[in-house]
Write a protein that holds these residues in place. Structure first.
Motif, mmCIF file in Angstrom:
data_model
loop_
_atom_site.group_PDB
_atom_site.id
_atom_site.type_symbol
_atom_site.label_atom_id
_atom_site.label_comp_id
_atom_site.label_asym_id
_atom_site.label_seq_id
_atom_site.Cartn_x
_atom_site.Cartn_y
_atom_site.Cartn_z
ATOM 1 N N LEU A 281 0.828 -1.203 0.000
ATOM 2 C CA LEU A 281 0.000 0.000 0.000
ATOM 3 C C LEU A 281 0.866 1.259 0.000
ATOM 4 C CD1 LEU A 281 -2.894 1.248 0.317
ATOM 5 C CD2 LEU A 281 -2.476 1.169 2.805
ATOM 6 N N THR A 282 0.642 2.136 -0.954
ATOM 7 C CA THR A 282 1.239 3.471 -0.899
ATOM 8 C C THR A 282 0.542 4.231 0.229
ATOM 9 O OG1 THR A 282 1.792 3.524 -3.249
ATOM 10 C CG2 THR A 282 1.557 5.642 -2.139
ATOM 11 N N THR A 283 1.315 4.829 1.102
ATOM 12 C CA THR A 283 0.722 5.442 2.285
ATOM 13 C C THR A 283 1.629 6.532 2.837
ATOM 14 O OG1 THR A 283 -0.180 4.931 4.494
ATOM 15 C CG2 THR A 283 1.775 3.719 3.816
ATOM 16 N N VAL A 284 1.095 7.325 3.736
ATOM 17 C CA VAL A 284 1.871 8.358 4.416
ATOM 18 C C VAL A 284 2.334 7.783 5.748
ATOM 19 C CG1 VAL A 284 1.860 10.668 5.403
ATOM 20 C CG2 VAL A 284 0.585 10.206 3.293
ATOM 21 N N ARG A 285 3.626 7.739 5.930
ATOM 22 C CA ARG A 285 4.192 7.129 7.125
ATOM 23 C C ARG A 285 4.236 8.115 8.279
ATOM 24 N NH1 ARG A 285 9.557 6.619 9.381
ATOM 25 N NH2 ARG A 285 9.697 4.718 10.626
ATOM 26 N N GLN A 286 3.613 7.721 9.401
ATOM 27 C CA GLN A 286 3.803 8.440 10.652
ATOM 28 C C GLN A 286 4.895 7.709 11.433
ATOM 29 O OE1 GLN A 286 0.292 10.352 12.563
ATOM 30 N NE2 GLN A 286 -0.797 8.583 11.763
ATOM 31 N N ASP A 287 5.860 8.453 11.953
ATOM 32 C CA ASP A 287 6.977 7.837 12.663
ATOM 33 C C ASP A 287 6.504 7.418 14.058
ATOM 34 O OD1 ASP A 287 9.352 7.157 13.970
ATOM 35 O OD2 ASP A 287 10.524 8.626 12.852
ATOM 36 N N ALA A 288 6.017 6.185 14.161
ATOM 37 C CA ALA A 288 5.423 5.704 15.411
ATOM 38 C C ALA A 288 6.443 5.682 16.551
ATOM 39 C CB ALA A 288 4.836 4.308 15.202
ATOM 40 N N VAL A 289 7.671 5.289 16.260
ATOM 41 C CA VAL A 289 8.681 5.206 17.312
ATOM 42 C C VAL A 289 8.993 6.582 17.872
ATOM 43 C CG1 VAL A 289 11.084 4.631 17.818
ATOM 44 C CG2 VAL A 289 9.697 3.069 16.444
ATOM 45 N N LEU A 290 9.174 7.549 16.981
ATOM 46 C CA LEU A 290 9.491 8.905 17.444
ATOM 47 C C LEU A 290 8.316 9.505 18.213
ATOM 48 C CD1 LEU A 290 11.534 11.175 17.530
ATOM 49 C CD2 LEU A 290 10.709 11.959 15.290
ATOM 50 N N MET A 291 7.098 9.277 17.736
ATOM 51 C CA MET A 291 5.922 9.775 18.442
ATOM 52 C C MET A 291 5.817 9.140 19.835
ATOM 53 S SD MET A 291 3.225 9.760 15.238
ATOM 54 C CE MET A 291 1.818 10.429 16.123
ATOM 55 N N ALA A 292 6.086 7.842 19.915
ATOM 56 C CA ALA A 292 6.036 7.143 21.193
ATOM 57 C C ALA A 292 7.083 7.686 22.157
ATOM 58 C CB ALA A 292 6.238 5.645 20.968
ATOM 59 N N GLU A 293 8.275 7.914 21.662
ATOM 60 C CA GLU A 293 9.344 8.435 22.511
ATOM 61 C C GLU A 293 8.996 9.815 23.052
ATOM 62 O OE1 GLU A 293 13.098 6.087 20.384
ATOM 63 O OE2 GLU A 293 12.731 8.208 19.966
ATOM 64 N N HIS A 294 8.447 10.674 22.193
ATOM 65 C CA HIS A 294 8.019 12.001 22.654
ATOM 66 C C HIS A 294 6.970 11.871 23.755
ATOM 67 C CE1 HIS A 294 10.090 14.951 20.218
ATOM 68 N NE2 HIS A 294 9.757 14.346 19.104
ATOM 69 N N ALA A 295 6.003 10.988 23.543
ATOM 70 C CA ALA A 295 4.913 10.835 24.511
ATOM 71 C C ALA A 295 5.436 10.388 25.876
ATOM 72 C CB ALA A 295 3.882 9.836 23.984
ATOM 73 N N VAL A 296 6.317 9.407 25.879
ATOM 74 C CA VAL A 296 6.857 8.908 27.150
ATOM 75 C C VAL A 296 7.688 9.985 27.840
ATOM 76 C CG1 VAL A 296 8.440 7.237 28.185
ATOM 77 C CG2 VAL A 296 6.820 6.499 26.421
ATOM 78 N N ARG A 297 8.519 10.673 27.087
ATOM 79 C CA ARG A 297 9.358 11.713 27.689
ATOM 80 C C ARG A 297 8.511 12.853 28.238
ATOM 81 N NH1 ARG A 297 13.152 10.495 23.463
ATOM 82 N NH2 ARG A 297 12.385 12.210 22.189
ATOM 83 N N PHE A 298 7.479 13.265 27.506
ATOM 84 C CA PHE A 298 6.592 14.320 28.001
ATOM 85 C C PHE A 298 5.979 13.908 29.334
ATOM 86 C CE2 PHE A 298 5.302 16.798 23.895
ATOM 87 C CZ PHE A 298 6.607 17.260 23.800
#
Length: 339
Positions: A281-298
């Motif tokens: 599937l052609t798709t727009v990638r959201q960087d799940a790892v980076l988003m997760a890291e931001h969430a935990v650090r916040f």
């Protein structure tokens, strides 16, 4: 611990040192203590130890069971939480279990902070939650709520997808709306803005939907029914997310519509299922790892500094071109759909 100490022939304090992995015990003693603990089935109760100190050091994560992208986020949350010395407790929202109930379960288990993945909750609930405890909302932004936010630049991702389709030659590009889903309003606005920017206002069409396979299936059936009544198929569809895109492919392929020869499909998320299909599937990638890291650090930084003001992290998305997008059918001068 007293039982372990007695059988190993050491003091209880030394057993504590071993289980806390602190200096003060020889390697031989460590091995003996751990062997004895294993023999009698002793495991340290870290939760009780932390609660005795007034801390649980546990982050609660509310997720939606059916959303595959949430699995990607959770995979990123665990290692970052462990790196910072925190445990993770999950609580799922389902069709029969509300987000509010899932969150209350986390709080009842003494989670110090709550990370909400793709919340649909009312803004007032998020604001009240943020005033009760440390809360982070991932993929959903609610202005003025007392929570931290982590999300991707939705507009930028849609622009990349639309530019890709237009450069391939597409003009009749339909968007399946994500309804109340996280990021849907931003994606809808970005689609319309892109159609205007490319001079395609006359072709603009937003179909109602949501972030489920069922939504994609219903849209596919609608487009096929319209084709049978004489309305041409669009040459490309930008779906609200990957699940919707994969649902769309089902009725189309069953009806003999070849993707991407007859119609191109683009999703959003780049969830782990998007590249497991027979045609990627052609798709727009959201960087799940980076988003997760931001969430935990916040969450952790707010726990360490409760007076810290809520923050926002915006992660850049990236278009991933696979097999479901290609040039529009050149042999259909009138735009009629393939049978």
């Amino acid at each position: 611990m007293a039982d372990v100490a007695e059988k190993a022939g050491v003091s209880r304090a030394l057993v504590s040192i071993v289980f806390r992995n602190q200096p003060g015990a020889s390697e031989e003693t460590r091995e003996r203590v751990l062997r004895v603990a294993d023999e009698i089935g002793y495991r340290p109760d870290s939760a009780a130890r932390l609660l005795a100190r007034g801390r649980s050091r546990t982050l609660g994560v509310m997720f939606t069971v059916q959303q595959t992208f949430h699995t990607n986020l959770i995979e990123g949350i665990y290692p970052e939480a462990e790196r910072l010395g925190y445990e993770v407790l999950l609580s799922g929202a389902t069709r029969g279990r509300s987000e509010e109930k899932a969150v209350e379960a986390l709080l009842s288990h003494r989670c110090e902070a709550v990370i909400l993945l793709g919340s649909f909750a009312e803004p007032a609930f998020l604001d009240q939650l943020g005033r009760r405890t440390v809360a982070v909302s991932v993929s959903r932004r609610v202005p003025h709520a007392q929570v931290d936010f982590v999300h991707s630049a939705e507009g930028k991702g849609v622009r990349q997808a639309m530019d890709h389709l237009v450069e391939l030659g597409h003009r009749r590009i339909v968007h399946i709306d994500g309804g109340r889903g996280p990021g849907s309003a931003e994606r809808r606005r970005a689609y319309r803005a892109a159609m205007r920017r490319h001079g395609l206002e006359a072709e603009e069409r937003v179909l109602p939907g949501d972030h489920t396979e069922e939504s994609g299936i219903e849209t596919g059936r609608l487009l096929l029914a319209e084709r049978d009544r004489g309305r041409p198929l669009p040459t490309a569809v930008l779906a609200g997310n990957d699940r919707c895109a994969m649902g769309l492919l089902m009725p189309l392929t069953r009806a003999g519509v070849e993707v991407p020869r007859d119609l191109s499909v683009v999703g959003y998320d780049d969830s782990h299922l998007s590249h497991l299909m027979p045609i990627g599937l052609t798709t727009v990638r959201q960087d799940a790892v980076l988003m997760a890291e931001h969430a935990v650090r916040f969450a952790v930084e707010r726990l360490e500094d409760p007076q810290r003001e809520p923050r926002e992290a915006v992660v850049d998305p990236e278009l991933v071109v696979r097999g479901t997008s290609g040039p529009p059918p050149a042999d259909r001068a009138d735009g009629a759909g393939a049978a």
